[in-house]
Design an enzyme around this catalytic site. Sequence first.
Site, short mmCIF file in Angstrom:
data_model
loop_
_atom_site.label_atom_id
_atom_site.label_comp_id
_atom_site.label_asym_id
_atom_site.label_seq_id
_atom_site.Cartn_x
_atom_site.Cartn_y
_atom_site.Cartn_z
N ALA A 154 -11.41 1.60 0.73
CA ALA A 154 -11.09 2.46 -0.41
C ALA A 154 -11.78 1.92 -1.66
O ALA A 154 -12.60 1.01 -1.58
CB ALA A 154 -9.58 2.51 -0.60
N ASN A 155 -11.48 2.48 -2.81
CA ASN A 155 -12.01 1.98 -4.08
C ASN A 155 -10.95 2.16 -5.16
O ASN A 155 -9.87 2.68 -4.89
CB ASN A 155 -13.33 2.70 -4.43
CG ASN A 155 -13.13 4.19 -4.61
OD1 ASN A 155 -12.43 4.64 -5.52
ND2 ASN A 155 -13.72 4.98 -3.72
#
Length: 228
Positions: A33-34
């Site tokens: 993810a980010n």
Amino acid sequence: EAHFGADAPLAGRRALVTSGPTHEPIDPVRYIANRASGRQGHAVAAALARLGADTTLVTGPTAEPDPAGVTVRHVESAREMLTACEAALPVDVAVCAAAVGDWRAAEEAAHKCKREGRDAWALELVQNPDILARLSQPGANRPPLVVGFAAETDAVVANARAKRARKGCDWIVANDVAPGTGTFGGAHNTVHLITGDDAEPEAWPRLAKTDVAERLAARIADSLGEGS
Ligand code: CTP
Ligand code: CA
């Protein structure tokens, strides 16, 4: 809730907005993810809806509440986001504000990957589809106005210009995400709006993400208004 009724600047128009990060599965319990919060994209969807647009928001996992008056499609991966975007077409304007994961695991393991028996683990990654580039491709369903965001830490305007050309979108909002700006995950944004090859980039002051959204929605309404 719309404030304008039938006189709203975007009444009768359809809008698509992407927002949030994506989650790219590795195995049943892990993902890539980010740090995107979804704040900017959600604010853009809310602002377009307030101007009267029939708005679909396709969002990755975020803590942001669903904006009022917006049709929200919740997705996890980039591939799911692309499918949901294509299902929302045709629209008059598409705004891609999501921080789409550029990479995903080449294979999603069906079972939890165990650490026993290995000291290191090289994860093979493959590129995800580029949703903005797909939406920008010429064709019957291409939205008349496609707007991208460009998250840059260096040479913000030059990189954003190149990104606009590479992806084939109409406008790009160049976003300074250098460490210290607090943009990623924060409440404010410092942007330049680039509306064409020869157009002078517009430097907007540091604004709350909600105000960036209001200004962008107003510009979109002006532009679609000129076209009809
Ligand atoms: N975008 C997208 N699908 C992707 C990657 C990016 O729709 N798979 C969109 C983003 O929503 C944004 C624009 O493309 O509107 C630019 O995203 P950005 O991450 O800045 O550009 P990239 O082309 O991925 O380049 P890089 O991350 O390497 O700078
Ligand atoms: Ca990227």
